[in-house]
Design a protein around this motif. Structure first.
Motif, PDB file in Angstrom:
ATOM      1  N   ARG A   1     105.796  14.453  11.097  1.00 26.73           N
ATOM      2  CA  ARG A   1     104.703  13.514  11.354  1.00 26.73           C
ATOM      3  C   ARG A   1     103.715  13.620  10.205  1.00 26.73           C
ATOM      4  NH1 ARG A   1     102.960  15.339  17.195  1.00 26.73           N
ATOM      5  NH2 ARG A   1     101.109  14.176  16.594  1.00 26.73           N
ATOM      6  N   LYS A   2     103.452  12.499   9.546  1.00 26.62           N
ATOM      7  CA  LYS A   2     102.545  12.487   8.395  1.00 26.62           C
ATOM      8  C   LYS A   2     101.117  12.196   8.843  1.00 26.62           C
ATOM      9  CE  LYS A   2     105.636  11.202   4.649  1.00 26.62           C
ATOM     10  NZ  LYS A   2     105.841  10.278   3.527  1.00 26.62           N
TER      11      LYS A   2
ATOM     12  N   GLY B   1     110.806  16.483   6.424  1.00 22.85           N
ATOM     13  CA  GLY B   1     111.974  16.172   7.247  1.00 22.85           C
ATOM     14  C   GLY B   1     111.812  14.854   7.990  1.00 22.85           C
ATOM     15  N   LYS B   2     112.938  14.337   8.464  1.00 24.67           N
ATOM     16  CA  LYS B   2     112.920  13.041   9.153  1.00 24.67           C
ATOM     17  C   LYS B   2     112.069  13.057  10.413  1.00 24.67           C
ATOM     18  CE  LYS B   2     117.353  11.507   7.369  1.00 24.67           C
ATOM     19  NZ  LYS B   2     118.743  11.123   7.657  1.00 24.67           N
ATOM     20  N   ASP B   3     111.975  14.231  11.028  1.00 20.60           N
ATOM     21  CA  ASP B   3     111.185  14.329  12.266  1.00 20.60           C
ATOM     22  C   ASP B   3     109.711  14.624  11.993  1.00 20.60           C
ATOM     23  OD1 ASP B   3     111.579  16.905  11.312  1.00 20.60           O
ATOM     24  OD2 ASP B   3     111.597  17.782  13.323  1.00 20.60           O
TER      25      ASP B   3
ATOM     26  N   SER C   1     106.304  19.387  10.780  1.00 20.29           N
ATOM     27  CA  SER C   1     107.663  19.312  11.306  1.00 20.29           C
ATOM     28  C   SER C   1     107.695  19.857  12.728  1.00 20.29           C
ATOM     29  CB  SER C   1     108.621  20.098  10.419  1.00 20.29           C
ATOM     30  OG  SER C   1     108.221  21.447  10.354  1.00 20.29           O
TER      31      SER C   1
ATOM     32  N   ARG D   1     110.651  15.717   0.097  1.00 19.55           N
ATOM     33  CA  ARG D   1     110.161  14.902   1.205  1.00 19.55           C
ATOM     34  C   ARG D   1     110.128  15.712   2.495  1.00 19.55           C
ATOM     35  NH1 ARG D   1     108.325  12.297  -2.220  1.00 19.55           N
ATOM     36  NH2 ARG D   1     109.199  10.471  -3.189  1.00 19.55           N
TER      37      ARG D   1
END
Length: 196
Positions: free
Chosen positions: A39-40, A35-37, A112, A33
């Motif tokens: 942007r998709k 990273g949490k930051d 990221s 996946r």
């Protein structure tokens, strides 16, 4: 009847080992996946590519077993050996591209923080070398069947998926990375040097 290699213990072992070498790492990578930051900006291109790969594999098998009239026929051993070589070459080139991109590689189109344009290794010349590796692997997969339909249909499925994904990815990269990526696009090829 099926492809010739299907009836020989040595070639069937080589074929299935190559398939596992290709497919198992792809399954593992696809579960990674961003990273949490991150942007998709994927626009469902990941699922389209995964569907195309699986459809291509299914069509390759179907053609090899159900359309013997399209068999290449002569020198199936040569086609098999060449196919395994192209298949492995594509797998290794894809891995090289992924390792070069490092933490910026994702199956989703995602960005990221502090991402930048990578211009090392195959990225000096190609914007999407991992896609070239996948296409070569799919061509090699098809070649092993020594059947024209099994050679053409799988790679056409994957090429169609990439024809959708590449513009999605490049549009997002230009938006995210700005003029750096725009400049990079001017001096590189998308997938195939001197052609595309």
């Amino acid at each position: 009847m099926g492809p010739h290699w299907f009836h020989h213990p040595t070639t069937i072992t080589i074929w299935y080992a190559t398939f596992a070498f290709w497919f198992i790492p792809e399954i593992i990578l696809s579960r990674r996946r961003p990273g949490k930051d991150a942007r998709k900006a994927d626009r469902r291109s990941k699922i389209i590519v995964i569907t195309a790969v699986n459809l291509g594999i299914l069509l390759g098998f179907t053609a090899a077993f159900q359309a013997p009239g399209f068999s290449i026929g002569i020198h199936w051993e040569t086609w098999f050996v060449a196919g395994i070589a192209v298949w492995l070459g594509g797998i290794l080139f894809r891995w090289y591209s992924i390792l070069t991109l490092g933490r910026f590689f994702t199956f989703d189109v995602a960005f990221s923080s502090n991402q930048h344009v990578v211009e090392r290794g195959p990225y000096r010349w190609l914007r999407h070398p991992s896609y070239l590796g996948s296409l070569l692997a799919m061509i090699g997969f098809g070649m092993t069947f020594a059947n024209w339909l099994a050679l053409i249909l799988p790679v056409c499925c994957l090429a169609a998926a990439y024809a959708y994904r590449i513009p999605v990815e490049e549009q997002a990269l230009v938006q995210y990375l700005g003029s750096d990526y725009d400049d990079y696009m001017q001096r590189t090829w998308r997938v195939i040097p001197y052609l595309f």
